[in-house]
Scaffold this motif. Structure first.
Motif, mmCIF file in Angstrom:
data_model
loop_
_atom_site.group_PDB
_atom_site.id
_atom_site.type_symbol
_atom_site.label_atom_id
_atom_site.label_comp_id
_atom_site.label_asym_id
_atom_site.label_seq_id
_atom_site.Cartn_x
_atom_site.Cartn_y
_atom_site.Cartn_z
ATOM 1 N N GLN A 1 -5.256 11.404 -4.862
ATOM 2 C CA GLN A 1 -5.266 10.332 -3.871
ATOM 3 C C GLN A 1 -5.898 10.765 -2.554
ATOM 4 O O GLN A 1 -5.773 11.921 -2.126
ATOM 5 N N TYR B 1 -2.004 -1.884 -3.883
ATOM 6 C CA TYR B 1 -3.214 -1.067 -3.916
ATOM 7 C C TYR B 1 -2.795 0.391 -4.096
ATOM 8 O O TYR B 1 -1.971 0.914 -3.334
ATOM 9 N N ALA B 2 -3.360 1.055 -5.119
ATOM 10 C CA ALA B 2 -2.947 2.423 -5.420
ATOM 11 C C ALA B 2 -4.130 3.263 -5.864
ATOM 12 O O ALA B 2 -5.074 2.762 -6.485
ATOM 13 N N LEU C 1 3.309 7.910 -5.304
ATOM 14 C CA LEU C 1 3.990 6.629 -5.166
ATOM 15 C C LEU C 1 5.256 6.586 -6.012
ATOM 16 O O LEU C 1 5.271 7.047 -7.158
ATOM 17 N N VAL D 1 0.853 -1.190 0.000
ATOM 18 C CA VAL D 1 0.000 0.000 0.000
ATOM 19 C C VAL D 1 0.885 1.235 0.000
ATOM 20 O O VAL D 1 2.043 1.199 0.415
ATOM 21 N N GLU D 2 0.330 2.333 -0.475
ATOM 22 C CA GLU D 2 1.039 3.602 -0.424
ATOM 23 C C GLU D 2 1.151 4.075 1.021
ATOM 24 O O GLU D 2 0.360 3.685 1.879
ATOM 25 N N TYR E 1 -1.609 5.461 7.657
ATOM 26 C CA TYR E 1 -0.367 4.714 7.433
ATOM 27 C C TYR E 1 -0.525 3.289 7.938
ATOM 28 O O TYR E 1 -1.175 3.033 8.950
ATOM 29 N N SER F 1 -2.187 5.890 2.746
ATOM 30 C CA SER F 1 -3.154 5.290 1.843
ATOM 31 C C SER F 1 -4.562 5.512 2.379
ATOM 32 O O SER F 1 -4.748 5.996 3.500
ATOM 33 N N TYR F 2 -5.550 5.124 1.579
ATOM 34 C CA TYR F 2 -6.958 5.306 1.926
ATOM 35 C C TYR F 2 -7.300 4.483 3.169
ATOM 36 O O TYR F 2 -7.135 3.265 3.191
ATOM 37 N N THR G 1 6.388 7.246 -0.761
ATOM 38 C CA THR G 1 5.854 8.278 -1.633
ATOM 39 C C THR G 1 6.640 9.565 -1.427
ATOM 40 O O THR G 1 7.339 9.740 -0.430
ATOM 41 N N SER H 1 4.552 -0.886 3.239
ATOM 42 C CA SER H 1 4.303 0.431 2.659
ATOM 43 C C SER H 1 5.294 0.741 1.552
ATOM 44 O O SER H 1 6.493 0.490 1.674
#
Length: 403
Positions: free
Chosen positions: A178, A172-173, A155, A126-127, A363, A130-131, A150, A147
């Motif tokens: 974003q 997942y992006a 990313l 994941v970034e 995070y 992220s969401y 970024t 992670s």
């Protein structure tokens, strides 16, 4: 009055590990009318096409009521799937309707993809950040989050080295505006990302709820488009929540047929199918090009709101604060000086009737910085944006050494 008592329920280990969403808990506070809320990622009601949706429901029920109120196919209402396939094929990427699954909001798609790919201990990329809704959904299946770093451009594809990606189930992006940062990946990074994932055999989940809400910069190709050209497996999520209304709970997944087939089986065990009447009404609304007439008004509204907040940040926040400059979507990400804890700042802000979301919950798999926060601007009036940002600026205090 007697209190209902019962033997304590024995919850599963998975259920015992559940926690409430940080955003949903904050939203309980923001129900008070005096609170200026920058917390919820809620579309502006000014953008809801109420009259058009009402007319669509009326037509569907008047002309196809028996069908609309009956059970439907798990895959979704065929004309709506065909519309999604045509709409996504505008860039030249040919999508077959059999590659489209209608879901009850893209949040359901995240849950289903977790069921499809994640075993306890599975590595998921994941970034950072992220969401939060995706992290919460995937967490139910007990993954090992890793992670991906970024920077100001989003990313970093070069960070996807062999060690990081080894045995990962997917990455997942969110490439467009974003959540939470508002950042957008440029074409070069998108191309590098899908080429690297194709070489690794790593599926990409492209979550794009905000892509149609661009009000600045140049449109970018989807990861789905770029990925198909290089043989990457890209699973694209879309939603009608941000372009029509979130209360409809209607989204879609576009993926290779073998993945769609498994997701159909999962959905059959989840809710049988998404509400037929809603699917038919949405199709009735969009089938003749309504979105192309409607979305420019929504984009203009969001651009104004974003401008109000950027102006207020420039005026009231300390000089050592940094924030993103989104070209679309609903969010601005703020980084304050080291030593500020935005969770503690939130408590002081709530005491003055202002709310936001601290950055730490976004995070996973990495130590979260405590000096970040997310601001949402689309549901707040200009006067309240300025008043709320002024309060936050006062609570943060002047820059070290002055402005």
């Amino acid at each position: 009055m007697d209190t209902l008592t019962s033997t304590p329920a024995v919850f599963s280990q998975r259920a015992r590990q559940l926690t409430s969403s940080a955003i949903r808990e904050i939203l309980k506070i923001t129900e008070r009318p005096e609170v200026i809320s920058f917390a919820g990622g809620l579309p502006s009601p000014e953008g809801f096409p109420i009259a058009e949706l009402q007319a669509a429901f009326d037509r569907v029920l008047a002309t196809q009521g028996a069908t609309a109120l009956q059970y439907g196919r798990t895959e979704g209402y065929t004309p709506l799937r065909e519309w999604v396939a045509r709409d996504l094929s505008r860039d030249g990427t040919l999508i077959d309707p059999e590659e489209v699954l209608i879901v009850s909001g893209s949040q359901q798609a995240l849950d289903m993809l977790g069921k499809l790919f994640i075993d306890p201990g599975s590595k998921v990329l994941v970034e950072a950040p992220s969401y939060l809704g995706a992290l919460q959904s995937f967490s139910l299946f007990e993954p090992q989050f890793q992670s991906v770093p970024t920077d100001a451009g989003g990313l970093i594809p070069e960070a996807l080295d062999d060690e990081l990606c080894r045995d990962a189930r997917f990455i997942y992006a969110l490439p467009n505006f974003q959540n939470p940062t508002g950042l957008t990946l440029d074409r070069a990074r998108r191309q590098a990302l899908v080429e690297r994932c194709a070489a690794l055999g790593l599926p990409v989940i492209e979550d794009d709820p905000y892509g149609e809400l661009r009000y600045g910069g140049e449109p970018q190709p989807s990861l789905l488009e770029l990925g198909r050209a290089v043989g990457a497996t890209v699973i694209r999520l879309g939603t009608f929540s941000k372009v029509l209304a979130p209360g409809m709970r209607l989204g879609y997944v576009v993926a290779p047929r073998d993945i769609i087939g498994k997701l159909v089986q999962i959905k059959q065990a989840t809710d049988l199918h998404t509400a037929t009447v809603t699917q038919m009404a949405v199709y009735e609304t969009v089938r003749n090009g309504f979105l192309h007439q409607h979305l420019p008004k929504v984009r203009a509204l969001y651009q104004r709101q974003c401008g109000y907040m950027l102006d207020a940040l420039q005026r009231y926040f300390p000089a050592d604060a940094q924030w993103t400059q989104p070209q679309g979507g609903m969010f601005i990400w703020v980084t304050l000086r080291d030593g500020i804890d935005t969770a503690e700042l939130l408590q002081r802000a709530i005491a003055r009737n202002v709310a936001f979301v601290p950055g730490a919950p976004f995070y996973a798999g990495v130590r979260a910085p405590t000096n970040t926060l997310r601001l949402s601007f689309v549901t707040v009036s200009e006067d309240r944006i300025r008043a709320g940002i002024q309060v936050l600026g006062e609570l943060i205090g002047p820059a070290v050494g002055g402005r």
